[in-house]
Design a protein around this motif. Structure first.
Motif, mmCIF file in Angstrom:
data_model
loop_
_atom_site.group_PDB
_atom_site.id
_atom_site.type_symbol
_atom_site.label_atom_id
_atom_site.label_comp_id
_atom_site.label_asym_id
_atom_site.label_seq_id
_atom_site.Cartn_x
_atom_site.Cartn_y
_atom_site.Cartn_z
ATOM 1 N N SER A 22 0.822 -1.215 0.000
ATOM 2 C CA SER A 22 0.000 0.000 0.000
ATOM 3 C C SER A 22 0.855 1.265 0.000
ATOM 4 O O SER A 22 0.330 2.358 0.087
ATOM 5 C CB SER A 22 -0.898 0.020 1.240
ATOM 6 O OG SER A 22 -1.753 -1.089 1.253
ATOM 7 N N GLY A 23 2.167 1.094 -0.042
ATOM 8 C CA GLY A 23 3.064 2.251 -0.034
ATOM 9 C C GLY A 23 3.292 2.834 1.348
ATOM 10 O O GLY A 23 3.816 3.938 1.482
ATOM 11 N N ILE A 24 2.917 2.092 2.380
ATOM 12 C CA ILE A 24 3.104 2.579 3.752
ATOM 13 C C ILE A 24 4.443 2.075 4.267
ATOM 14 O O ILE A 24 4.714 0.881 4.267
ATOM 15 C CB ILE A 24 1.957 2.096 4.662
ATOM 16 C CG1 ILE A 24 0.629 2.632 4.142
ATOM 17 C CG2 ILE A 24 2.199 2.523 6.101
ATOM 18 C CD1 ILE A 24 -0.580 2.060 4.838
ATOM 19 N N MET A 25 5.261 3.006 4.696
ATOM 20 C CA MET A 25 6.576 2.664 5.240
ATOM 21 C C MET A 25 6.499 2.614 6.761
ATOM 22 O O MET A 25 5.659 3.276 7.371
ATOM 23 C CB MET A 25 7.600 3.714 4.811
ATOM 24 C CG MET A 25 7.768 3.818 3.320
ATOM 25 S SD MET A 25 8.921 5.126 2.864
ATOM 26 C CE MET A 25 10.416 4.521 3.628
ATOM 27 N N ILE A 26 7.394 1.838 7.368
ATOM 28 C CA ILE A 26 7.498 1.813 8.824
ATOM 29 C C ILE A 26 8.967 1.917 9.215
ATOM 30 O O ILE A 26 9.850 1.502 8.475
ATOM 31 C CB ILE A 26 6.881 0.550 9.447
ATOM 32 C CG1 ILE A 26 7.579 -0.707 8.925
ATOM 33 C CG2 ILE A 26 5.389 0.491 9.234
ATOM 34 C CD1 ILE A 26 7.317 -1.919 9.779
ATOM 35 N N ASP A 27 9.196 2.496 10.377
ATOM 36 C CA ASP A 27 10.536 2.588 10.962
ATOM 37 C C ASP A 27 10.480 1.995 12.360
ATOM 38 O O ASP A 27 9.507 2.220 13.099
ATOM 39 C CB ASP A 27 10.999 4.047 11.069
ATOM 40 C CG ASP A 27 11.168 4.718 9.726
ATOM 41 O OD1 ASP A 27 11.573 4.040 8.767
ATOM 42 O OD2 ASP A 27 10.883 5.931 9.636
#
Length: 103
Positions: free
Chosen positions: A66-71
């Motif tokens: 979905s194009g969601i990045m996480i850190d």
């Protein structure tokens, strides 16, 4: 009125967690915090990091499409929480994409 942090029960990478959301107060890492609440504390930080890696891989598989990045939240002070941050830019792009009809 007191702020309410949404909390849900969820299964990730075959394990059950409480998942709580909050906003990150660090001005250099603005975003939404995802806090996976563990039912135990780890004596060895390597065990906690291994579990964090497993959760991270599962999140990247599900959210990356979905194009969601996480850190990974390396400043999480709680021993029974594994935290991640969805950067503000990622949240903004998700909203813009939805408003434009998914393209």
């Amino acid at each position: 009125m007191e702020a309410v942090n949404p909390r849900f029960n969820i299964t990730v990478a075959g394990k059950k967690y409480g998942l709580q959301f909050d906003v990150n107060s660090n001005p250099t890492k603005k975003g939404v915090k995802m806090q996976f609440i563990l039912d135990q504390e780890f004596e060895d930080p390597r065990d906690k990091q291994l579990l964090a890696n497993q959760i991270s891989v599962a999140l990247q598989k599900k959210l990356g499409a979905s194009g969601i990045m996480i850190d990974y939240d390396d400043r999480n002070p709680y021993k029974n929480v594994i935290g991640f941050i969805v950067p503000l830019n990622s949240v903004a792009m998700m909203i813009i994409k939805a408003m434009k009809g998914g393209s």
